[in-house]
Design a protein around this motif. Sequence first.
Motif, PDB file in Angstrom:
ATOM      1  N   VAL A   3      37.543  29.320  41.755  1.00 52.27           N
ATOM      2  CA  VAL A   3      37.354  30.672  42.248  1.00 52.27           C
ATOM      3  C   VAL A   3      37.586  31.603  41.071  1.00 52.27           C
ATOM      4  O   VAL A   3      38.691  31.667  40.532  1.00 52.27           O
ATOM      5  CB  VAL A   3      38.323  31.005  43.402  1.00 52.27           C
ATOM      6  CG1 VAL A   3      38.037  32.398  43.937  1.00 52.27           C
ATOM      7  CG2 VAL A   3      38.211  29.976  44.518  1.00 52.27           C
ATOM      8  N   LEU A   4      36.541  32.280  40.629  1.00 47.97           N
ATOM      9  CA  LEU A   4      36.622  33.200  39.498  1.00 47.97           C
ATOM     10  C   LEU A   4      36.825  34.609  40.027  1.00 47.97           C
ATOM     11  O   LEU A   4      35.989  35.130  40.775  1.00 47.97           O
ATOM     12  CB  LEU A   4      35.341  33.120  38.667  1.00 47.97           C
ATOM     13  CG  LEU A   4      35.212  34.117  37.508  1.00 47.97           C
ATOM     14  CD1 LEU A   4      36.311  33.879  36.467  1.00 47.97           C
ATOM     15  CD2 LEU A   4      33.829  34.021  36.866  1.00 47.97           C
ATOM     16  N   VAL A   5      37.939  35.243  39.631  1.00 51.23           N
ATOM     17  CA  VAL A   5      38.284  36.571  40.124  1.00 51.23           C
ATOM     18  C   VAL A   5      38.251  37.558  38.967  1.00 51.23           C
ATOM     19  O   VAL A   5      38.871  37.316  37.926  1.00 51.23           O
ATOM     20  CB  VAL A   5      39.684  36.586  40.777  1.00 51.23           C
ATOM     21  CG1 VAL A   5      39.989  37.950  41.348  1.00 51.23           C
ATOM     22  CG2 VAL A   5      39.777  35.513  41.856  1.00 51.23           C
ATOM     23  N   LEU A   6      37.542  38.656  39.136  1.00 58.95           N
ATOM     24  CA  LEU A   6      37.468  39.682  38.099  1.00 58.95           C
ATOM     25  C   LEU A   6      38.387  40.848  38.443  1.00 58.95           C
ATOM     26  O   LEU A   6      38.261  41.469  39.495  1.00 58.95           O
ATOM     27  CB  LEU A   6      36.026  40.196  37.971  1.00 58.95           C
ATOM     28  CG  LEU A   6      35.798  41.356  36.981  1.00 58.95           C
ATOM     29  CD1 LEU A   6      36.077  40.908  35.545  1.00 58.95           C
ATOM     30  CD2 LEU A   6      34.367  41.887  37.096  1.00 58.95           C
ATOM     31  N   ARG A   7      39.337  41.126  37.564  1.00 58.21           N
ATOM     32  CA  ARG A   7      40.159  42.351  37.621  1.00 58.21           C
ATOM     33  C   ARG A   7      40.603  42.635  36.191  1.00 58.21           C
ATOM     34  O   ARG A   7      41.769  42.450  35.812  1.00 58.21           O
ATOM     35  CB  ARG A   7      41.342  42.211  38.569  1.00 58.21           C
ATOM     36  CG  ARG A   7      41.989  43.595  38.881  1.00 58.21           C
ATOM     37  CD  ARG A   7      42.796  43.557  40.153  1.00 58.21           C
ATOM     38  NE  ARG A   7      43.490  44.796  40.442  1.00 58.21           N
ATOM     39  CZ  ARG A   7      42.971  45.841  41.081  1.00 58.21           C
ATOM     40  NH1 ARG A   7      41.723  45.794  41.474  1.00 58.21           N
ATOM     41  NH2 ARG A   7      43.692  46.928  41.314  1.00 58.21           N
ATOM     42  N   ALA A   8      39.657  43.086  35.383  1.00 55.16           N
ATOM     43  CA  ALA A   8      39.874  43.263  33.950  1.00 55.16           C
ATOM     44  C   ALA A   8      40.479  44.635  33.668  1.00 55.16           C
ATOM     45  O   ALA A   8      39.873  45.473  33.002  1.00 55.16           O
ATOM     46  CB  ALA A   8      38.562  43.077  33.204  1.00 55.16           C
ATOM     47  N   LEU A   9      41.691  44.835  34.172  1.00 56.22           N
ATOM     48  CA  LEU A   9      42.345  46.140  34.110  1.00 56.22           C
ATOM     49  C   LEU A   9      43.774  45.989  33.604  1.00 56.22           C
ATOM     50  O   LEU A   9      44.207  44.882  33.266  1.00 56.22           O
ATOM     51  CB  LEU A   9      42.317  46.785  35.506  1.00 56.22           C
ATOM     52  CG  LEU A   9      40.905  47.031  36.084  1.00 56.22           C
ATOM     53  CD1 LEU A   9      40.973  47.283  37.582  1.00 56.22           C
ATOM     54  CD2 LEU A   9      40.237  48.187  35.373  1.00 56.22           C
ATOM     55  N   GLY A  10      44.519  47.089  33.554  1.00 52.38           N
ATOM     56  CA  GLY A  10      45.858  47.087  32.986  1.00 52.38           C
ATOM     57  C   GLY A  10      46.938  46.631  33.954  1.00 52.38           C
ATOM     58  O   GLY A  10      46.661  46.123  35.043  1.00 52.38           O
ATOM     59  N   GLU A  90      28.110  47.560  38.097  1.00 55.95           N
ATOM     60  CA  GLU A  90      28.369  46.890  36.825  1.00 55.95           C
ATOM     61  C   GLU A  90      29.250  45.650  36.998  1.00 55.95           C
ATOM     62  O   GLU A  90      28.934  44.572  36.468  1.00 55.95           O
ATOM     63  CB  GLU A  90      29.025  47.860  35.827  1.00 55.95           C
ATOM     64  CG  GLU A  90      28.138  48.994  35.378  1.00 55.95           C
ATOM     65  CD  GLU A  90      28.186  50.187  36.297  1.00 55.95           C
ATOM     66  OE1 GLU A  90      27.555  51.206  35.977  1.00 55.95           O
ATOM     67  OE2 GLU A  90      28.870  50.104  37.358  1.00 55.95           O
ATOM     68  N   SER A  91      30.350  45.803  37.725  1.00 57.32           N
ATOM     69  CA  SER A  91      31.257  44.664  37.895  1.00 57.32           C
ATOM     70  C   SER A  91      30.605  43.558  38.728  1.00 57.32           C
ATOM     71  O   SER A  91      30.830  42.370  38.480  1.00 57.32           O
ATOM     72  CB  SER A  91      32.562  45.129  38.539  1.00 57.32           C
ATOM     73  OG  SER A  91      32.323  45.839  39.740  1.00 57.32           O
ATOM     74  N   HIS A  92      29.792  43.928  39.711  1.00 53.68           N
ATOM     75  CA  HIS A  92      29.066  42.920  40.488  1.00 53.68           C
ATOM     76  C   HIS A  92      28.161  42.101  39.569  1.00 53.68           C
ATOM     77  O   HIS A  92      28.088  40.866  39.651  1.00 53.68           O
ATOM     78  CB  HIS A  92      28.200  43.588  41.557  1.00 53.68           C
ATOM     79  CG  HIS A  92      28.968  44.112  42.731  1.00 53.68           C
ATOM     80  ND1 HIS A  92      30.269  44.532  42.649  1.00 53.68           N
ATOM     81  CD2 HIS A  92      28.595  44.307  44.035  1.00 53.68           C
ATOM     82  CE1 HIS A  92      30.673  44.959  43.847  1.00 53.68           C
ATOM     83  NE2 HIS A  92      29.666  44.833  44.700  1.00 53.68           N
ATOM     84  N   ARG A  93      27.448  42.791  38.691  1.00 56.23           N
ATOM     85  CA  ARG A  93      26.479  42.108  37.819  1.00 56.23           C
ATOM     86  C   ARG A  93      27.160  41.186  36.821  1.00 56.23           C
ATOM     87  O   ARG A  93      26.610  40.137  36.460  1.00 56.23           O
ATOM     88  CB  ARG A  93      25.622  43.143  37.104  1.00 56.23           C
ATOM     89  CG  ARG A  93      24.628  43.835  38.058  1.00 56.23           C
ATOM     90  CD  ARG A  93      23.939  45.007  37.417  1.00 56.23           C
ATOM     91  NE  ARG A  93      22.965  45.605  38.332  1.00 56.23           N
ATOM     92  CZ  ARG A  93      22.522  46.845  38.240  1.00 56.23           C
ATOM     93  NH1 ARG A  93      22.987  47.637  37.263  1.00 56.23           N
ATOM     94  NH2 ARG A  93      21.633  47.306  39.097  1.00 56.23           N
TER      95      ARG A  93
END
Length: 356
Positions: A3-10, A90-93
């Motif tokens: 499961v790849l989760v994107l949260r590229a934040l601080g 953008e994040s979806h793509r």
Amino acid sequence: MTVLVLRALGLGDALTGVAALRGVRRAWPGHRVVLAAPQPVGQWLAGHGVVDAVLPTRGLSQLPWPWAGPGGAQDAPGCLAVNLHGRGPESHRVLQATRPDALVAFANAEAGHVGPDWDETEHEVLRWCRLVRSVGGHCDPEDLRLGPADPPGGRGQESGPGEVIVHPGAAAEARRWPAARWAQVVAALAAQGHAVVLTGSEAERGLCARVRREADQGDAVRDASGRLGLQALADLVSAAPLLVSGDTGVAHLATAYGTPSVTLFGPTPPELWGPTIDLPRHAVVWHGERGAPPRDPNASRLDPALAQVPVDEVVAACESALTQLPATGSETTTPSWPDRPARAPGVPTPARYAPG
């Protein structure tokens, strides 16, 4: 399966996403959860068992997928992707480019994705919990916790006995209360007999030095800015009697560890970013207009609501917190979250990704 989760934040964003990340684990138990996030924060969450691995990521750059993780084994295409970063497109793509079997994300017509609707008025923690709950991953704000207020083994070497933490900095000028006012708060705390430690990033060493100098309380105030890694800062917060800060990442560490806190809000209302658990422990000071839309938290000028916060109100909130009494005159968040909604269309059930 992965499961790849994107949260590229601080740090603050990462901590407000912890509950949803735990929901991801519950939706797909036994699967490898990889977090696409900045390396230090992601690795720290992996060390807490919140995720299994971190794919070092800054912003919305293309993800190197398939990816050979720490063990060298390459993740195959066809992972399940979860967007905890934003509403898209953008994040979806970025995640769609990894060719996932399915994408869990909020609806975005431009990215061609069907999912739950985004709600501008929703608290950040509740928003991401709602998304994950839509695919069967039960989670709520109680899942934000990372440990007890008094960790096993006691205080780290950076912590002195009973030090009140004052964190005067923030990433943007809009959320930086004036240094002269912070100095007055520090002086009042020290005059009441409290040992104070100032924290901040390397870039905030000058600010902390100014606050310490203007407070003029000698050895009663210690400056640890620029020399604490994330784990050392977390250890310090977890053992402190009180954390005083603006609306920035370190405030969410207090929520995670149950450390009493006083947080000064400006452009963003506390009902959107404030504490959602242990409310008697966490006072928020805010002079904004309830119901008004949030202003830019990354603006280059001090926000008017934060500028209106007086020193005496912050000192009074600190005194109340240190005596374990609810602070008066401050706005507080009331937590609420809906029952688990039906599964979003087109998303595989957890059984589809069950081991074997």
